[in-house]
Design an enzyme around this catalytic site. Sequence first.
Site, PDB file in Angstrom:
ATOM      1  CG  HIS A 267      17.764 -30.440  69.967  1.00 16.26           C
ATOM      2  ND1 HIS A 267      18.832 -31.298  69.840  1.00 16.26           N
ATOM      3  CD2 HIS A 267      18.245 -29.211  69.641  1.00 16.26           C
ATOM      4  CE1 HIS A 267      19.906 -30.629  69.469  1.00 16.26           C
ATOM      5  NE2 HIS A 267      19.569 -29.349  69.332  1.00 16.26           N
ATOM      6  CD  GLU A 268      16.273 -26.043  69.188  1.00 17.25           C
ATOM      7  OE1 GLU A 268      16.999 -25.308  69.897  1.00 17.25           O
ATOM      8  OE2 GLU A 268      16.688 -26.604  68.158  1.00 17.25           O
ATOM      9  CG  HIS A 271      20.077 -25.730  72.670  1.00 16.26           C
ATOM     10  ND1 HIS A 271      21.440 -25.812  72.806  1.00 16.26           N
ATOM     11  CD2 HIS A 271      19.773 -26.372  71.502  1.00 16.26           C
ATOM     12  CE1 HIS A 271      21.953 -26.467  71.773  1.00 16.26           C
ATOM     13  NE2 HIS A 271      20.960 -26.818  70.974  1.00 16.26           N
ATOM     14  CD  GLU A 297      23.666 -29.809  69.615  1.00 18.55           C
ATOM     15  OE1 GLU A 297      22.926 -30.634  69.036  1.00 18.55           O
ATOM     16  OE2 GLU A 297      23.395 -28.587  69.687  1.00 18.55           O
TER      17      GLU A 297
END
Length: 501
Positions: A267-268, A271, A297
């Site tokens: 997830h990170e 980003h 996001e």
Amino acid sequence: MATDSTADAGETYEALVEHVTRMTNVGNAAGLLNWDQQVMMPDAGTPARSQQTAALSAVHHEMLTDDDLADSLDALDGADLDDEQAAVVREVRREHERATRVPGDLVEEISETSSNALPVWQEAKREDDFEQFAPTLEKLVELKREYAEHIDPDRDPYAVLFEEYEPYLGLDTAERVLERLRDELVPLIDEISDSDADLASPFEGTYDEAAQEELVRDALDTLGYDWDRGRLDTAPHPFSMGTQFDARVTTRFTPEDPLDALGSTIHEFGHATYTQGLPQEHYGTPLGESRDLSVHESQSRLWENHVGRSRPFMDLFAPTVNDHLGTDVSSRELYEAANQIYPDNLIRVEADELTYHLHIILRFEIERDLISGDLDVSEVPQVWNDKMDEYLDVRPDSDSEGCLQDIHWTNGAFGYFPTYSLGSVLAAQIFAAAEDDLGGLDEDVRAGEFDPLREWLVENVHRHGCRYTTDDLVREATGEAFTADHFLDYARGKFGDLYGL
């Protein structure tokens, strides 16, 4: 040959860019101090750090409201600018006009209160005592109401605050999307709960943190994280921050559930790869900044859910998981484990892909009512628990598992939560567009070939920075207006297949 007015406009624009770049550097320095506070700073460092971040916030605010900047914006009004220059002026003017309406001492007070709120929240969560945090939360609510009133006293204050994070889609769009998700996901989750499918986790016992860290570092290598412009650390609440030259990620490790660290790291990574994909030549200006939190996001959710939780990725990565953890788990078992739906989970950051959105809706409704004055801070634990019961048929036994679990309100980040669901919806739309253009993404993922997808995202999303408004960027990238159709089709298809619906 340029006319005098054209030459003047060019000089004025260059002066504006120079000013904005210095201002951006101040903001980025404050971001590094925030990263340090969450990752490395000694516990006793808060008093000094609060003053440091407040001082930088004040300087940033002064630069954003500077009379010279106002004069430059006025001089460029109606000037003959190209599309990129016009976009820079548009974005700077929007931020400048909002900021000039807010007194500098209020900005500084919000920053200092937010910095001081972090250890208060941490202690309250540790002690499982919302009353310890309640006065701080009440102060932050009052300050953010005052902030919104200064910007536009005639509008819904929550709508004004929402625009801090998503300036162009509008609160009405967020409300419409969230209501549709609630209306269509709740019955889907009920069907899943009533199904006979058993997607049990194959993991037993605990798994060493060092082994988990090696696993997630391998995942970052596999996906193509640029270590020359990033680093991995741990934090209680995983996050990513930085610039196209330094985009850092954090994760956390759960001994009993190694997939938690794997998912949060991917997830990170989403980003960070967006941040690393921003154009370096435009660093310091809106053309070198991410569009907004909904788009940001979308990138993290795309990589976490559409790639990292996919069957092709598990086919690719299962041997690596087994090598690091000493397990003998099949890719199918990993795929099922990563996509379990468990409505009885209380923690948002540990929630599955579907029930996650009900966690967001709950927070959105509570903070909207807090800002509007329809809900008192003292009522938050009760209302929180009631909504958990209503939406997910589960009730927290403690404040730590309930209304104290998130860090966002310590930052005064009211209006932030809706962007999580908006981003998930947009992720599905963008991934569908990439699949249409590229074809064979499943085969690429299974083969560990991530360059085509990453390069497509850079070309269609990242490189534009803030050149386009959110809705225009969505159209540029996908060829259609922002819609929840792709996400809901994806959710029904994926989980219908998994659970035999």
